[in-house]
Design a protein around this motif. Sequence first.
Motif, PDB file in Angstrom:
ATOM      1  N   HIS A 487     -11.397  11.942   1.121  1.00 34.99           N
ATOM      2  CA  HIS A 487     -10.225  11.667   0.292  1.00 34.99           C
ATOM      3  C   HIS A 487      -8.920  11.811   1.070  1.00 34.99           C
ATOM      4  CE1 HIS A 487      -7.091  12.414  -2.776  1.00 34.99           C
ATOM      5  NE2 HIS A 487      -7.816  11.625  -3.547  1.00 34.99           N
ATOM      6  N   ALA A 488      -8.867  12.731   2.019  1.00 28.28           N
ATOM      7  CA  ALA A 488      -7.616  12.985   2.739  1.00 28.28           C
ATOM      8  C   ALA A 488      -7.109  11.736   3.454  1.00 28.28           C
ATOM      9  CB  ALA A 488      -7.796  14.129   3.730  1.00 28.28           C
ATOM     10  N   ARG A 489      -8.012  10.914   3.993  1.00 25.24           N
ATOM     11  CA  ARG A 489      -7.572   9.695   4.677  1.00 25.24           C
ATOM     12  C   ARG A 489      -6.943   8.719   3.694  1.00 25.24           C
ATOM     13  NH1 ARG A 489     -12.634  10.149   6.387  1.00 25.24           N
ATOM     14  NH2 ARG A 489     -13.259   8.185   5.429  1.00 25.24           N
ATOM     15  N   PHE A 490      -7.588   8.563   2.536  1.00 28.92           N
ATOM     16  CA  PHE A 490      -6.999   7.709   1.503  1.00 28.92           C
ATOM     17  C   PHE A 490      -5.646   8.234   1.066  1.00 28.92           C
ATOM     18  CE2 PHE A 490      -6.449   8.237  -3.137  1.00 28.92           C
ATOM     19  CZ  PHE A 490      -5.830   7.017  -3.399  1.00 28.92           C
ATOM     20  N   ALA A 491      -5.548   9.546   0.853  1.00 24.35           N
ATOM     21  CA  ALA A 491      -4.303  10.128   0.352  1.00 24.35           C
ATOM     22  C   ALA A 491      -3.147   9.875   1.306  1.00 24.35           C
ATOM     23  CB  ALA A 491      -4.488  11.629   0.125  1.00 24.35           C
ATOM     24  N   LEU A 492      -3.396  10.022   2.600  1.00 27.44           N
ATOM     25  CA  LEU A 492      -2.331   9.811   3.580  1.00 27.44           C
ATOM     26  C   LEU A 492      -1.951   8.344   3.667  1.00 27.44           C
ATOM     27  CD1 LEU A 492      -0.496  11.227   5.548  1.00 27.44           C
ATOM     28  CD2 LEU A 492      -2.295  11.090   7.281  1.00 27.44           C
ATOM     29  N   GLU A 493      -2.936   7.460   3.604  1.00 21.84           N
ATOM     30  CA  GLU A 493      -2.631   6.035   3.623  1.00 21.84           C
ATOM     31  C   GLU A 493      -1.809   5.642   2.399  1.00 21.84           C
ATOM     32  OE1 GLU A 493      -5.100   1.922   4.359  1.00 21.84           O
ATOM     33  OE2 GLU A 493      -5.756   3.246   2.744  1.00 21.84           O
ATOM     34  N   SER A 494      -2.204   6.131   1.224  1.00 21.73           N
ATOM     35  CA  SER A 494      -1.461   5.854  -0.004  1.00 21.73           C
ATOM     36  C   SER A 494      -0.022   6.335   0.114  1.00 21.73           C
ATOM     37  CB  SER A 494      -2.154   6.531  -1.189  1.00 21.73           C
ATOM     38  OG  SER A 494      -1.365   6.481  -2.354  1.00 21.73           O
ATOM     39  N   ALA A 495       0.168   7.531   0.659  1.00 23.19           N
ATOM     40  CA  ALA A 495       1.515   8.087   0.794  1.00 23.19           C
ATOM     41  C   ALA A 495       2.360   7.257   1.745  1.00 23.19           C
ATOM     42  CB  ALA A 495       1.422   9.526   1.282  1.00 23.19           C
ATOM     43  N   ARG A 496       1.761   6.770   2.816  1.00 27.27           N
ATOM     44  CA  ARG A 496       2.530   5.966   3.775  1.00 27.27           C
ATOM     45  C   ARG A 496       2.916   4.614   3.190  1.00 27.27           C
ATOM     46  NH1 ARG A 496      -1.374   7.941   8.650  1.00 27.27           N
ATOM     47  NH2 ARG A 496      -0.096   9.731   9.352  1.00 27.27           N
ATOM     48  N   VAL A 497       2.017   4.018   2.425  1.00 27.85           N
ATOM     49  CA  VAL A 497       2.383   2.781   1.743  1.00 27.85           C
ATOM     50  C   VAL A 497       3.558   3.039   0.804  1.00 27.85           C
ATOM     51  CG1 VAL A 497       1.606   1.040   0.085  1.00 27.85           C
ATOM     52  CG2 VAL A 497       0.090   1.753   1.955  1.00 27.85           C
ATOM     53  N   SER A 498       3.514   4.150   0.081  1.00 26.62           N
ATOM     54  CA  SER A 498       4.594   4.499  -0.836  1.00 26.62           C
ATOM     55  C   SER A 498       5.910   4.721  -0.091  1.00 26.62           C
ATOM     56  CB  SER A 498       4.211   5.749  -1.631  1.00 26.62           C
ATOM     57  OG  SER A 498       5.221   6.103  -2.531  1.00 26.62           O
ATOM     58  N   GLU A 499       5.856   5.457   1.019  1.00 30.33           N
ATOM     59  CA  GLU A 499       7.070   5.681   1.821  1.00 30.33           C
ATOM     60  C   GLU A 499       7.614   4.361   2.364  1.00 30.33           C
ATOM     61  OE1 GLU A 499       9.022   8.146   2.513  1.00 30.33           O
ATOM     62  OE2 GLU A 499       7.954  10.052   2.363  1.00 30.33           O
ATOM     63  N   PHE A 500       6.730   3.482   2.794  1.00 29.03           N
ATOM     64  CA  PHE A 500       7.164   2.192   3.315  1.00 29.03           C
ATOM     65  C   PHE A 500       7.900   1.389   2.239  1.00 29.03           C
ATOM     66  CE2 PHE A 500       6.402  -2.357   3.979  1.00 29.03           C
ATOM     67  CZ  PHE A 500       6.858  -2.539   5.277  1.00 29.03           C
ATOM     68  N   LEU A 501       7.399   1.442   1.014  1.00 33.62           N
ATOM     69  CA  LEU A 501       7.966   0.646  -0.075  1.00 33.62           C
ATOM     70  C   LEU A 501       9.166   1.300  -0.747  1.00 33.62           C
ATOM     71  CD1 LEU A 501       4.677  -0.616  -1.758  1.00 33.62           C
ATOM     72  CD2 LEU A 501       6.280  -1.956  -0.385  1.00 33.62           C
ATOM     73  N   GLU A 502       9.361   2.593  -0.525  1.00 35.29           N
ATOM     74  CA  GLU A 502      10.415   3.327  -1.237  1.00 35.29           C
ATOM     75  C   GLU A 502      11.783   2.641  -1.145  1.00 35.29           C
ATOM     76  OE1 GLU A 502      12.397   6.224  -3.463  1.00 35.29           O
ATOM     77  OE2 GLU A 502      10.247   6.009  -3.180  1.00 35.29           O
ATOM     78  N   PRO A 503      12.247   2.206   0.036  1.00 32.29           N
ATOM     79  CA  PRO A 503      13.596   1.632   0.092  1.00 32.29           C
ATOM     80  C   PRO A 503      13.659   0.152  -0.252  1.00 32.29           C
ATOM     81  CG  PRO A 503      12.699   1.781   2.296  1.00 32.29           C
ATOM     82  CD  PRO A 503      11.656   2.369   1.378  1.00 32.29           C
ATOM     83  N   VAL A 504      12.545  -0.449  -0.630  1.00 32.45           N
ATOM     84  CA  VAL A 504      12.514  -1.895  -0.823  1.00 32.45           C
ATOM     85  C   VAL A 504      13.167  -2.281  -2.149  1.00 32.45           C
ATOM     86  CG1 VAL A 504      11.008  -3.878  -1.212  1.00 32.45           C
ATOM     87  CG2 VAL A 504      10.500  -2.269   0.621  1.00 32.45           C
TER      88      VAL A 504
END
Length: 920
Positions: A487-504
């Motif tokens: 699960h930890a790999r999924f969680a980190l990937e999900s968080a990075r996608v979210s961070e990438f999209l945050e300023p969009v």
Amino acid sequence: MTSATARGQGTFADPDAWHRPAAYWFWHEPPDPALIRRQVHEMYDAGIRSFQIQARLSYPREGYLDEDFLTACRLAVDTASGLGMVVGLYDDYNWQSGHAAGRAVSGHDELRERHLFWIRLAPGSRAGEVSGIRSATQSLGRVAMEWHYEGGNVAWTDWRCEYVVAGGVERDAASVQVDGRAQGCRVTLEDTAPADAEVVVFVSARCATSRLVNPMDPVAVDRFIAAGYEPFARALGDHFGSTVAYLFFDQPHAVFYDWAERTGQQRSAIPYHHSLGDALRKELADDLPRALTALLGGADTEARSLRTRFYDHFSRHAQETFLGRVRDWCHGHGLLVSGHEVLGHVGGWNLDTAFSHWDLRVNFGLDHFGVDGYRDLTAVDAQDAVDQLSPVFGDSVARHHGRSGTLVEQYFLTPPPGGTPWSGHWGLSLRELRATAMTHHLRGMRQMIFHGFYQTHGHGHDHESLANPRFDFPPGINFEPWFTGHHARFALESARVSEFLEPVRPRTHVAVLYPLRTVWSEGQCARQASELGQWAAGLSSAGVPFLLIDERDLAAAEARDGALRIGDRSFRALVLPATTTLRSSRTMDTLRDLLAAGVPVVASGPKPEVYEYGPQTAGTDWARLGASVTSLDTVPAAAELPGLFPAPAQELSVRAPSDSVPSDSALRVRAGTDGRGALRVALFATAGTGTEATVDLPPGDWIVEDWEPATGQRQTIGTASSTLTVALADQEVRLLRLHAAADAPGTGASGPAHVPSRFEGSSMTAATVLDSGWHLELPQEAHTSPGTSRPIAVTAGWEQQGLDTFAGIADYVREIPASGIPRHLELPAVAGAVEVLVDGMSVAAAGWPPYRFILPGRPSPGAERCELRVRVAPPAANRYYAGTGLRAGPEPCGLLAPPVLADAATESAMTNDDSESHHA
């Protein structure tokens, strides 16, 4: 106070807790300190950096908020604080805010929920009754009835006549005799009513056994806050505003009630308090009697207008009475406000996907934009692993209030074919969870709150839904075999996608009006419910970016340069889905201004014909817009929408190959600009065989940066102009940031206009299909002879080979020839997450496709053969459903097709039917 004040300074490589996944932490019994510490650390290690403690129905109700409960909460928060985690304060026992496990009304019977019922007396009739009252909670079963009602039974008291309307004229309520009973009442007219007029008697009653407060009574809401919130403030107050950052309300509403004699459009009793009555008299004045009868029905313009006016005032009063008090308490204690109301669109695209048997207009008027005005952090819930409206709607209401992104509470309810309702989804795979999360991210989600992380996994001696934690909205994610290792790999990937999209700031070609006043006038299940859903699903499928807007947005809109501009949002077209009712002629004036500015207005289904306020000229005013409006009988098919809403020239857009319509099952897209003017494009492929996207770019040369969500690395991969094609393998996520080449002179970057999939490579020239020689090694608890193994086929799952009740981690083992060079291993079909080991050394792991691994060269010098071990962690379904009758049969587990091995120098896209492949 804004959500920004609570968020940290996360980066793409190391996202903060506001972008990493969160969880409801289900407590089923008073936890011991060791368990609390262990489970907080388990969440942290699995990448879950935020949680909300939620006492479920199996938790002793009398223990909720007692000293032991609060001491346990304190330990959990202290532990989370030491790890830098964020905690949300879940605001009630089980779900549905407004009772504090009955503490709010204990000793305060007068504060229990009160509802307005009605009795229609035919001309000449002098008596009638309310009987057969049915609570919506009954559909949830015995345990839910005992949760909501003392003794598990519904009983009524304190019956009162509130209004009497005859022929549209209000009569003296004192002229009606009310004979109240625990299960209903009988009314008798004591004066002579007009012989030719229907008489409608509105009576209210207090539910004598309900544990819920009256949400329309300000005193009751204050009491709920004192009983349910203040204990947390005393126990955790020094953490408020830091570790404990926000309060989360979950579906605050009174229970929905129906009764035998109910007729008319209104399908639930209405929560009532004299303060609401006073507000309605003030706002509606002489129109109140006709507005009350209009609630029951009436298709004429006046009835629809009055019905709309009633719900306008009702929803504002309900929001301010309940949510306004919650907000004030939270802000006074340094907490942000989040949470969600009941969403009729949860689990699908239509506004009436869920809860269609309730009349949700009595739940804050279904005014989702209004509700969000009381929150600092927008939140919605989402049901099942399906694409749906919730994250889009959440992001839309957040942007209406100057924010972006939404929390999504994700639960699973609908069983597979043959399953039993409420039995949930222990068969959840990490692949399924990740695909759901990525889809939600690209629809507008900032953070997923998983529902839930279990304290215990329940018991096997009964299968009662909700009562047995095992079948209380499963799965408990931490009891899935794949959770700890993957699960930890999924969680980190999900968080990075979210961070990438945050300023969009996303592309928003189309604005779809949420037809709130049509919902009020026509009912939640009228045509606008499906019409909006068809537009939303079709636009999503066609890759036409859109947001929902509110009529209040139109009031503040500008029309210029061919665009509808609302704050920082810009749209090239407006859609009215079966919109029959508007606030006033001012909205029609705005539509006229849009058309004059060259902004297309598209209307489908029934057209505007009612105003809430002002002269009833809506039909005439609409007709005057004439042929400038695109008027459709039905919603066009998705394939037609790109032609109806073409992407503006020289603007960022994304399309599938050959200008075809992106299939909703093949590609998810989110694209826009960030605060520095750079373009950001997020793509997720769900086609099963991969796909390709073409990104049309604004004029100029663009430097292309590749942001890798799995590793957190960023690198410049070249330049592009005009278009950029991106290849994606099945389940692949690509994050691309493009900035003008003039921003970075002298980079020396060049090409490519094509971005290959990370999993592309040279064509296969030879492969070995490993279709025999496998043994399955099982853990001790699954095998009568510890340490032994059994032969296993790799053409079908182990559930078809005598292990239909085993759902734990197991190893597929066989020998393969040693090699002096690296090799590729592909697993074509897997039910579970996998880890690959060679001679005991872990090579890599994967929880979702593509299951492709590079095996090292000869791991042991001089060895001719080596051991290949494929460790599979499947979903837990076959363990927890075994013998319950809740499933038609076992679910797949393990390897479902033979693995394929090939030299790394020659192999990438491996297939079992290649002419040069051979079997071993």
